[in-house]
Every structure is written in structure tokens, then in C-alpha cells.
Design a protein around this motif. Structure first.
Motif, mmCIF file in Angstrom:
data_model
loop_
_atom_site.group_PDB
_atom_site.id
_atom_site.type_symbol
_atom_site.label_atom_id
_atom_site.label_comp_id
_atom_site.label_asym_id
_atom_site.label_seq_id
_atom_site.Cartn_x
_atom_site.Cartn_y
_atom_site.Cartn_z
ATOM 1 N N LEU A 1 1.081 4.125 -2.874
ATOM 2 C CA LEU A 1 0.911 5.545 -2.554
ATOM 3 C C LEU A 1 2.122 6.357 -2.992
ATOM 4 C CD1 LEU A 1 -0.728 5.390 0.985
ATOM 5 C CD2 LEU A 1 -1.816 6.013 -1.171
ATOM 6 N N PHE A 2 3.324 5.815 -2.782
ATOM 7 C CA PHE A 2 4.542 6.519 -3.180
ATOM 8 C C PHE A 2 4.609 6.692 -4.694
ATOM 9 C CE2 PHE A 2 6.952 4.866 0.767
ATOM 10 C CZ PHE A 2 6.527 5.952 1.503
ATOM 11 N N VAL B 1 0.842 -1.198 0.000
ATOM 12 C CA VAL B 1 0.000 0.000 0.000
ATOM 13 C C VAL B 1 0.878 1.248 0.000
ATOM 14 C CG1 VAL B 1 -1.634 1.349 1.399
ATOM 15 C CG2 VAL B 1 -2.021 -1.088 1.013
ATOM 16 N N ALA B 2 1.922 1.245 0.829
ATOM 17 C CA ALA B 2 2.830 2.393 0.859
ATOM 18 C C ALA B 2 3.510 2.581 -0.491
ATOM 19 C CB ALA B 2 3.868 2.210 1.963
ATOM 20 N N TRP C 1 0.054 8.090 -5.881
ATOM 21 C CA TRP C 1 -0.671 9.166 -5.217
ATOM 22 C C TRP C 1 0.197 10.390 -4.967
ATOM 23 C CZ3 TRP C 1 -0.416 10.961 0.023
ATOM 24 C CH2 TRP C 1 -1.429 11.839 0.367
ATOM 25 N N LEU C 2 1.416 10.181 -4.484
ATOM 26 C CA LEU C 2 2.267 11.304 -4.093
ATOM 27 C C LEU C 2 2.624 12.235 -5.260
ATOM 28 C CD1 LEU C 2 3.642 12.641 -1.709
ATOM 29 C CD2 LEU C 2 5.631 11.198 -2.137
#
Length: 158
Positions: free
Chosen positions: A23-24, A19-20, A27-28
């Protein structure tokens, strides 16, 4: 019974890592781009802030790896070993490294008079959560060290 619990925890650690990573990667950059478009005053932070987050991902993933190693030790009945203590120590140091990276990032943003409240809120949440992990790992490390000493004393008396 223990194997099922450790497998669940291993899956949870892997899911957190995935998930991280998503996101990295996805999403970021979009968040940085949309923030730069909505707030042109902060457009120069479009690359430095995500770069700081990406740098903090290095100790984050190393801590996840150490957590997987710790679960492996528990699975193999080596929970009370120096290896487990070393893994907890590594997790604690990774958490402290993340806290320091975010504190340095806060200071740099403060010096540039670019301390936007949304960055402050996200950073504060990360620092608080990481502080909790660091304290928890330090307490577990101390408990495990004491238990290992008691175990070695008991082994010597028998």
C-alpha cells in the motif's frame, strides 16, 4: 500446539507488514496524484501527506519487529521474562509515536486550512486503531509485569 499458533501469528504479522508495504509503495502515491488532480486546491499536499505517512511507517515496522520478537519469546517458553516486557513496552511507545505523528500532521493541516474530510477520516481511523494497540500493549505489559513478580516470589518461596 503453541508452536502452530505462534507460526500462524508470525505469518499474520508478516502478511500485515507486506500488505502495508504494498500500500505504501503502490497505492499511496497514486492516491496522492489522483487527489491532487481532482482537487487542485489541495495539490500542494501531494508530497507532504505521503511523507508523513512514510515517516509513521518507521515506528509501525519497528512495532511489527517487536511483535515477532515477542512471538519468538513465547515460542521458546520465555513469555514471562524481562525481554517480553521490553518488547511490549517498545510496541506501546511505537503506537504512541504514531499517534503523535498523526496528531502533529492534523495540527499542521489545520493551521494551513487544508484539513480535508477524507484525510481526517483516514487519520482518525489510524489514530483510533493505534490507540487500541497502545492500550492493549500497556495492559499486557502490566499483566506480564505482575505475573513476573508473582513468579519470582513463588520461586523464592520454594
Amino acid at each position: 500446539m503453541i508452536r502452530g499458533k505462534t507460526i500462524f501469528l508470525k505469518i499474520a504479522v508478516v502478511v500485515i507488514g507486506m500488505v502495508a508495504l504494498v500500500l505504501f509503495i503502490f497505492w499511496l502515491p497514486g492516491l496522492a496524484r489522483s487527489t491532487a488532480e481532482m482537487n487542485p486546491d489541495y495539490a500542494y499536499l501531494r508530497y507532504p501527506v505521503p511523507a508523513g505517512v512514510y515517516i509513521s511507517a518507521i515506528p509501525f515496522y519497528f512495532a511489527l519487529y517487536q511483535a515477532l520478537k515477542l512471538l519468538h519469546y513465547i515460542e521458546n517458553n520465555n513469555a514471562f521474562s524481562e525481554h517480553a516486557i521490553a518488547s511490549l513496552k517498545s510496541i506501546k511507545y511505537c503506537a504512541v509515536a504514531i499517534i503523535l505523528l498523526y496528531a502533529v500532521g492534523f495540527a499542521l493541516l489545520r493551521f494551513q486550512i487544508a484539513f480535508h474530510y477524507s484525510i481526517a477520516i483516514i487519520g482518525a481511523i489510524v489514530i483510533f486503531a493505534t490507540s487500541a494497540v497502545a492500550v492493549f500493549a500497556a495492559v499486557l505489559q502490566e499483566l506480564l509485569t505482575n505475573a513476573l513478580e508473582i513468579k519470582s516470589e513463588n520461586d523464592l518461596t520454594v
